[in-house]
Design an enzyme around this catalytic site. Structure first.
Site, mmCIF file in Angstrom:
data_model
loop_
_atom_site.group_PDB
_atom_site.id
_atom_site.type_symbol
_atom_site.label_atom_id
_atom_site.label_comp_id
_atom_site.label_asym_id
_atom_site.label_seq_id
_atom_site.Cartn_x
_atom_site.Cartn_y
_atom_site.Cartn_z
ATOM 1 N N GLU A 1 0.858 -1.539 0.275
ATOM 2 C CA GLU A 1 0.244 -0.140 0.224
ATOM 3 C C GLU A 1 0.927 1.368 0.010
ATOM 4 O O GLU A 1 0.447 1.918 -0.988
ATOM 5 C CB GLU A 1 -0.532 -0.125 0.953
ATOM 6 N N ARG B 1 -7.732 3.531 13.404
ATOM 7 C CA ARG B 1 -8.210 2.277 13.301
ATOM 8 C C ARG B 1 -8.729 1.495 14.570
ATOM 9 O O ARG B 1 -9.403 1.160 14.335
ATOM 10 C CB ARG B 1 -7.413 1.394 11.860
ATOM 11 N N GLU C 1 -11.082 -7.519 4.584
ATOM 12 C CA GLU C 1 -9.514 -7.728 6.007
ATOM 13 C C GLU C 1 -10.887 -8.680 6.974
ATOM 14 O O GLU C 1 -10.247 -9.358 8.118
ATOM 15 C CB GLU C 1 -9.632 -6.268 6.206
HETATM 16 N N1 LUZ Z 1 -5.555 2.573 4.061
HETATM 17 C C1 LUZ Z 1 -5.887 3.345 4.771
HETATM 18 C C2 LUZ Z 1 -6.106 1.401 4.800
HETATM 19 O O1 LUZ Z 1 -4.919 4.012 4.111
HETATM 20 N N2 LUZ Z 1 -6.717 3.927 5.255
HETATM 21 C C3 LUZ Z 1 -7.161 2.572 5.903
HETATM 22 O O2 LUZ Z 1 -8.626 3.140 6.375
HETATM 23 C C4 LUZ Z 1 -7.096 1.867 5.540
HETATM 24 N N3 LUZ Z 1 -7.939 0.613 6.433
HETATM 25 C C5 LUZ Z 1 -7.940 -0.436 6.117
HETATM 26 C C6 LUZ Z 1 -7.034 -1.217 5.363
HETATM 27 N N4 LUZ Z 1 -5.653 -0.203 4.590
HETATM 28 MO MO1 MOS Z 2 -4.407 -2.275 2.987
HETATM 29 S S1 MOS Z 2 -4.086 -3.043 4.965
HETATM 30 O O1 MOS Z 2 -3.465 -2.057 2.052
HETATM 31 O O2 MOS Z 2 -6.446 -3.196 3.099
#
Ligand code: LUZ
Ligand code: MOS
Length: 750
Positions: free
Chosen positions: A226, A304, A707
């Site tokens: 990511e 989160r 997830e």
């Molecule tokens: N990535 C992000 C995430 O940038 N914001 C989020 O809230 C998120 N949640 C889950 C996985 N990736």
């Molecule tokens: Mo995120 S943990 O790449 O949804």
């Protein structure tokens, strides 16, 4: 439906970065990284390395044409270190050579001298030293201080959860191919092509329109690509820009393991208070997040954790504080669940401990406190869509919780050296990026003049089946066969300003955008067809199974002919559309709002058997009722549920990351870092769909799947924990994950 990628995968025909045919004369990059966790750099000597035959050049921070900055949320991360390094694996120099092996040899000849500084690897120690990524953050509702008075049971404790290696099968990698006019094309294994484009532009001091990023598919990511795919892609872009040649970089597995960040380890404190009816009246938690050396996505992950502090429960008085602690480890990053699992593990530990003190089953407390449709989450959002109670009740109805518990009790009564443990694990996971602005996506749909369809979106296919889901959504909208549809690569020139495929929302956001674009074209087609068939009321027309119907009766006009006629009549057969999740907002000053489009719920029942001589264990079964909404594709969704569950089990049972006090990764290979295999997976997994669940925010009324199922794995921790307790009621075993066989053995006899 079988995910159409699967056939090519199993025949080895699918292309990943390392399979892409590259131009002759492509150069190879390798990155020289720090071997100390915290130090001032006193000298970088490249002389010996640059003399090596086949080394083209070696670049350091001084060669970066733009800004030496790759930080996303906080601007605290250089691409190449200048005078100080903060973790083992931090990039210092970029070697460009004629082959990968020459580049790697050159790394060994670079001489770096360090003035070593104090190393911190523990988050609580970092906190005491005031080494923080940002100020602590607190979410609060009601008043915990007043509420303790109403409680008759108050329990406090400490919880540890470890990190987790993503272990995507395809390691980090990218290729950059220079184009005419100083433009660059980057082919990257990233969840976020726009992040790669934006960061490359910044590093190279180029406008974003000179950089094209293309992504075909990823061999897994799980959050590890990511944010952290960006660096490697930008290294190839920098190399290509400075040499004028194509540049390729693929991390070896061992480099990937120690250089990249992982799931955040957390160390947490809690206090939970219950009244005489077992209602949780108050809950207080403090989370020390081990962020590593720079921010990366840690601030968002921290949030989160706060959002999911209360899991699937309604608690009137809550105070949760999260602290992002800066340590000398590689920057920890997104990993499936994104801080949510860490938050849930703490409250489940609190409930388990309270149950032990009250000498009851944790399930009694859990059941009494499930969030209901009339409740609000403690951050203000109404739980209108709550499915916690229905999924618990359905699990009870079809699997019979009491009967399963009694089976375990009977087994434990009859057996001395094998003990079973049972647990119930409800989950609740909010769907949407918590950063509201990221909840946007677009799609570009073309119908070609022969009736075939091409679809581009911002979604990245990484094995999760998002392309198949979008294909089904588009096919469904046009009412044509999926065979006619191709999902294109994800490319920044076709889809701009995209959010990462993350937060479980890839299919939701991009599927909705693709449906909107398809509807635009469908409406034009129906309008055209009504003119062509001389029916003046176009509402009498429908397109079903590739045939135009008038008043529900088939005409001669079939898809292929309709498209060609529309084309020759100059009807626009393309559409670009945009989708932004409606109704979400969050006030960052009060920490209240409606951050999620909806929540995903479910309940898992887990039974494990512990060998009380050896400390080893097996998972007998995990029985799940999951809220899929109206599933677009049940096979894909079941695959994601099983995969998430087993990945969660790995995090909580086997996968133990170890760093030395000097910040060196000790579990740096797959012989010292154990991931789940077929023997550690549950012997039996049952998955039932919660019926009567339709989601107005999901494409074709589906719910996100990526997830949430990972968090069912938390139930396995407690099943094993409870088995240990039943062998040794006085056990000193701690709420510390992973619950490895070593910890179990110690717990059995402590
Ligand atoms: N990535 C992000 C995430 O940038 N914001 C989020 O809230 C998120 N949640 C889950 C996985 N990736
Ligand atoms: Mo995120 S943990 O790449 O949804």
């Amino acid at each position: 439906m079988i995910n159409s990628d699967v056939k090519n995968h199993i025949q080895g025909k699918s292309l990943f970065i390392d399979d892409i045919i590259i131009p002759e004369g492509t150069l190879y990059a390798s990155v020289c990284v720090s071997q100390k966790a915290h130090a001032k750099i006193t000298k970088i000597d490249l002389a010996e390395a640059i003399k090596l035959d086949g080394v083209i050049n070696i670049f350091t921070s001084a060669d970066i044409p733009g800004e030496n900055q790759v930080g996303g949320i906080i601007q605290d991360e250089t691409l190449l270190a200048k005078d100080e390094i903060h973790f083992i694996g931090e990039p210092i120099a970029l070697v460009i050579a004629e082959s990968d092996s020459i580049a790697k040899n050159a790394i060994g000849k670079i001489l770096i001298e360090y003035d070593e500084q104090e190393v911190i690897v523990d988050p609580r120690e970092a906190f005491e030293n005031n080494s923080l990524i940002m100020p602590p953050k607190t979410f609060e509702s009601g008043n915990v201080n007043d509420a303790w008075k109403e409680c008759i049971t108050i329990v406090e404790g400490k919880v540890e959860s470890g990190g987790q290696e993503h272990l995507y099968l395809e390691t980090q990698g990218a290729v950059t191919i220079p184009q005419e006019g100083g433009n660059l094309k980057i082919i990257s294994s990233t969840q976020s092509p726009t992040a790669v484009q934006r960061t490359a532009a910044r590093i190279l001091n180029l406008p974003m329109n000179k950089i094209e990023v293309d992504v075909l598919r990823l061999g897994g990511a799980f959050g590890g690509k990511e944010d952290q795919a960006t660096h490697w892609a930008v290294f190839t872009a920098l190399g290509a820009y400075l040499t004028g040649k194509p540049v390729k970089l693929i991390l070896s597995r061992s480099d990937d393991l120690y250089m990249t960040g992982k799931r955040h380890p957390y160390s947490s404190d809690y206090k939970i208070g219950l009244n005489k009816d077992l209602k949780i009246i108050a809950y207080e938690a403090t989370y020390y997040q081990n962020a590593g050396a720079v921010a990366d996505l840690s601030p968002a992950i921290l949030e989160r954790t706060l959002f999911h502090a209360t899991n699937a429960y309604f608690i009137p008085n809550v105070k949760a504080t999260a602290i992002s602690c800066k340590t000398n480890l590689p920057p920890n990053t997104a990993f499936r669940g994104f801080g949510g699992p860490q938050g849930k593990f703490v409250i489940e530990s609190a409930i388990n401990k309270a149950a032990n003190i009250l000498d009851i089953n944790a399930a009694e407390i859990q059941k009494k406190n499930l969030i209901d449709a009339g409740n609000s989450f403690y951050y203000g959002q109404k739980a209108n869509d709550a499915k916690a109670i229905p999924s618990w009740n359905k699990a009870d109805e079809i699997y019979e919780i009491k009967k399963l518990q009694e089976e375990v009790n009977l087994f434990n009564y009859e057996n001395k050296f094998y003990k079973k443990g049972f647990s119930v694990m409800p989950i609740c996971f909010g769907i949407s990026f918590t950063n509201t602005f990221l909840n946007q996506a677009s799609a570009l749909v073309h119908i070609y003049s022969d009736g075939s369809v091409g679809v581009s979106t911002a979604a990245i296919e990484m094995g999760q089946g998002v392309n198949e889901k979008i294909k089904i959504a588009v096919a469904n909208t046009f009412s044509i066969n999926t065979d006619r549809i191709k999902i294109e690569s994800t490319n920044t020139t076709r889809i701009a300003n995209s959010s990462a495929t993350a937060a479980s929302s890839g299919a939701d956001l991009n599927g909705n955008a693709a449906i909107k674009a398809s509807k635009n074209i469908l409406n034009r087609l129906l309008k055209f067809a009504s003119k062509h068939l001389e029916i003046n009321d176009e509402t009498k027309l429908k397109l079903i199974d590739g045939i135009v119907l008038v008043n529900d009766r088939k005409t001669e006009l079939i898809w292929k002919d309709l498209i060609y006629l529309a084309y020759t009549n100059r009807i626009n057969l393309s559409s670009h559309e945009f989708y932004a999740t409606p109704e979400i907002y969050f006030d960052k000053t009060t920490n209240k709002g409606n951050p999620f489009a909806y929540h995903v719920y479910g309940t898992a029942l887990t039974c494990a058997t512990v060998d009380c001589i050896r400390g080893t264990y097996e998972i007998d079964y995990v029985k799940i009722v999951h809220d899929f909404g109206k599933s677009i594709d049940q096979k894909i969704d079941i695959g994601q549920t099983e995969g998430g569950l087993v990945q969660g089990i790995g995090w909580l049972t086997l996968e133990e990351l170890k760093y030395s006090d000097e910040g060196k990764l000790l579990s740096n290979s797959l012989s010292t870092y154990k991931i789940p295999d077929i023997y550690s997976a549950p012997k039996n997994i049952e998955i039932e769909f919660l019926s009567d669940s339709e989601n107005r925010f999901g494409p074709l009324k589906s719910k996100a799947i990526g997830e949430p199922p990972l968090m069912y794995g938390i139930g396995t921790f407690f099943a094993i924990f409870n088995a240990v307790k039943s062998f040794n009621p006085e056990t000193k075993i701690e709420y510390s994950a992973p619950i490895t066989p070593e910890k179990v053995l110690m717990g059995l006899y402590s």
